[in-house]
Design an enzyme around this catalytic site. Sequence first.
Site, PDB file in Angstrom:
ATOM      1  N   ASP A  26       9.242 -12.398  -5.858  1.00 10.34           N
ATOM      2  CA  ASP A  26      10.102 -13.075  -4.871  1.00 10.34           C
ATOM      3  C   ASP A  26      10.080 -14.590  -5.014  1.00 10.34           C
ATOM      4  O   ASP A  26      10.862 -15.283  -4.369  1.00 10.34           O
ATOM      5  CB  ASP A  26       9.775 -12.653  -3.434  1.00 10.34           C
ATOM      6  CG  ASP A  26       8.408 -13.074  -2.954  1.00 10.34           C
ATOM      7  OD1 ASP A  26       7.510 -13.288  -3.794  1.00 10.34           O
ATOM      8  OD2 ASP A  26       8.219 -13.200  -1.729  1.00 10.34           O
ATOM      9  N   GLY A 108      -4.702  -8.607   6.053  1.00 15.25           N
ATOM     10  CA  GLY A 108      -5.201  -8.530   4.679  1.00 15.25           C
ATOM     11  C   GLY A 108      -4.943  -7.184   4.031  1.00 15.25           C
ATOM     12  O   GLY A 108      -5.669  -6.764   3.132  1.00 15.25           O
ATOM     13  N   ALA A 109      -3.884  -6.491   4.484  1.00 10.38           N
ATOM     14  CA  ALA A 109      -3.626  -5.143   3.970  1.00 10.38           C
ATOM     15  C   ALA A 109      -2.349  -5.072   3.142  1.00 10.38           C
ATOM     16  O   ALA A 109      -1.966  -4.014   2.672  1.00 10.38           O
ATOM     17  CB  ALA A 109      -3.527  -4.170   5.141  1.00 10.38           C
ATOM     18  N   SER A 113       1.174  -9.100   7.912  1.00 10.08           N
ATOM     19  CA  SER A 113       0.776  -9.390   9.296  1.00 10.08           C
ATOM     20  C   SER A 113       1.003 -10.870   9.596  1.00 10.08           C
ATOM     21  O   SER A 113       1.429 -11.228  10.698  1.00 10.08           O
ATOM     22  CB  SER A 113      -0.685  -9.008   9.537  1.00 10.08           C
ATOM     23  OG  SER A 113      -1.527  -9.739   8.683  1.00 10.08           O
ATOM     24  N   GLU A 145       4.344 -21.225   6.611  1.00  6.02           N
ATOM     25  CA  GLU A 145       3.287 -20.625   5.779  1.00  6.02           C
ATOM     26  C   GLU A 145       2.986 -21.515   4.564  1.00  6.02           C
ATOM     27  O   GLU A 145       1.830 -21.718   4.203  1.00  6.02           O
ATOM     28  CB  GLU A 145       3.685 -19.206   5.353  1.00  6.02           C
ATOM     29  CG  GLU A 145       2.506 -18.435   4.805  1.00  6.02           C
ATOM     30  CD  GLU A 145       2.439 -16.962   5.207  1.00  6.02           C
ATOM     31  OE1 GLU A 145       3.203 -16.530   6.091  1.00  6.02           O
ATOM     32  OE2 GLU A 145       1.605 -16.258   4.637  1.00  6.02           O
ATOM     33  N   ASP A 157       8.498 -11.614   2.630  1.00  7.77           N
ATOM     34  CA  ASP A 157       7.888 -11.072   3.851  1.00  7.77           C
ATOM     35  C   ASP A 157       8.641 -11.536   5.089  1.00  7.77           C
ATOM     36  O   ASP A 157       8.904 -10.762   6.016  1.00  7.77           O
ATOM     37  CB  ASP A 157       6.429 -11.523   3.971  1.00  7.77           C
ATOM     38  CG  ASP A 157       5.610 -11.129   2.757  1.00  7.77           C
ATOM     39  OD1 ASP A 157       6.119 -10.341   1.940  1.00  7.77           O
ATOM     40  OD2 ASP A 157       4.473 -11.606   2.634  1.00  7.77           O
TER      41      ASP A 157
HETATM   42  C1  GLA Z   1       2.708 -11.703  -0.576  1.00  8.84           C
HETATM   43  C2  GLA Z   1       3.628 -12.908  -0.474  1.00  8.84           C
HETATM   44  C3  GLA Z   1       5.057 -12.521  -0.862  1.00  8.84           C
HETATM   45  C4  GLA Z   1       5.106 -11.808  -2.214  1.00  8.84           C
HETATM   46  C5  GLA Z   1       4.073 -10.683  -2.269  1.00  8.84           C
HETATM   47  C6  GLA Z   1       3.957 -10.046  -3.635  1.00  8.84           C
HETATM   48  O1  GLA Z   1       3.060 -10.725   0.369  1.00  8.84           O
HETATM   49  O2  GLA Z   1       3.634 -13.403   0.841  1.00  8.84           O
HETATM   50  O3  GLA Z   1       5.861 -13.669  -0.870  1.00  8.84           O
HETATM   51  O4  GLA Z   1       4.940 -12.719  -3.265  1.00  8.84           O
HETATM   52  O5  GLA Z   1       2.778 -11.149  -1.888  1.00  8.84           O
HETATM   53  O6  GLA Z   1       5.113  -9.347  -3.944  1.00  8.84           O
END
Ligand code: GLA
Length: 344
Positions: A26, A108-109, A113, A145, A157
């Site tokens: 992404d 952390g999963a 979150s 973030e 995300d």
């Molecule tokens: C985390 C990051 C996303 C993406 C994923 C891996 O969730 O927040 O932006 O890079 O890792 O696909």
Amino acid sequence: MTNTANPITREATVPCRVNLIGEWIDFNGGIVLPMTLQPSVTVQVASNGSSVDRIKSPGFAVCPDFAVDAPAEDHWSDYVRGALQYARNRNWIENGQDVSVESGIPAGAGLSSSAAIIVATLKATSAGFADIDGDALAFAAKEIENNFIGVPCGIMDQMAVALGEPGKVLALDTSDCTYFLLDLPETWTVVVVHSGIRRSLSDGRYRVRRNECLESAAALGVDYLCSASLQSTDTLVEPLLKRARHAISEAKRSRSAIEALRTADRSGFGRIMNESHASLRDDMEVSVPGIDDLVADAIGLGADGARITGAGFGGCIVALVDPDRLESWWNALKLRHPSIERVA
Ligand code: GLA
């Protein structure tokens, strides 16, 4: 704007997301296919008229009061405070806030979150004040973030949790942030299983992998790694070659996955998930042995496909399972891995 004698409580609930395919691309201009699922997080916000934010959550350690302009300090409340500061800077809210966070999303999963908490806080603080749509919320959450928390994540995300709809898959082209929603066929069961292995995005490994991808793109002379050709990667040395191979092949898998979704080809989609896991393990090098075993068993016991999901280094796997075999599949997997939990 605020009446602190009788403060109004504003509330927002935001779900978690699981990424079906398109992992670690992404920020490389690839297409990603996340979908929202329960569990979710609910954030309540009320002005307290003071110059501190008071944040509490039954799921986290007691939080000290923080000055309204205090910087991030690697604390769970950073996600809330980043969003509060963003909202204050735009006059959506004034003064300090009393905030309550109820989250059913394991941290952390690999289920976003953090993005869900940021977006929920932004939604709660913007309610009634700001004319802000899902895309704008997602961009704001990413900015928080990246700049307040200091994690150089991509946009998947935030877009997933801000724009997702139940039962739909978001097809998001991260090269230009255009997207459309696809139906998840009714006969598909997406299962999310927590391995019990936790990790943190702020531990530095995310940044290292991301920088390697950006370096590969620069060496190949493209804006986004996903737009390079596999043949052109011959000139790269390790580990850049592996990272490029993952990004370019994963982008191709995402495009094939859209076709598999459109034609309800569950076994085809499952095969693509399995290939994605192998690439994340061998080329992106973001899996861990405990997860590899879990994925291998999930497939061996009859899932159409399974893979690590999210940033990796632990967390959850996502599996596609025949609804008729779901119960026996889950019982057999749990027997082999007693500490796993089904999240969705
Ligand atoms: C985390 C990051 C996303 C993406 C994923 C891996 O969730 O927040 O932006 O890079 O890792 O696909």
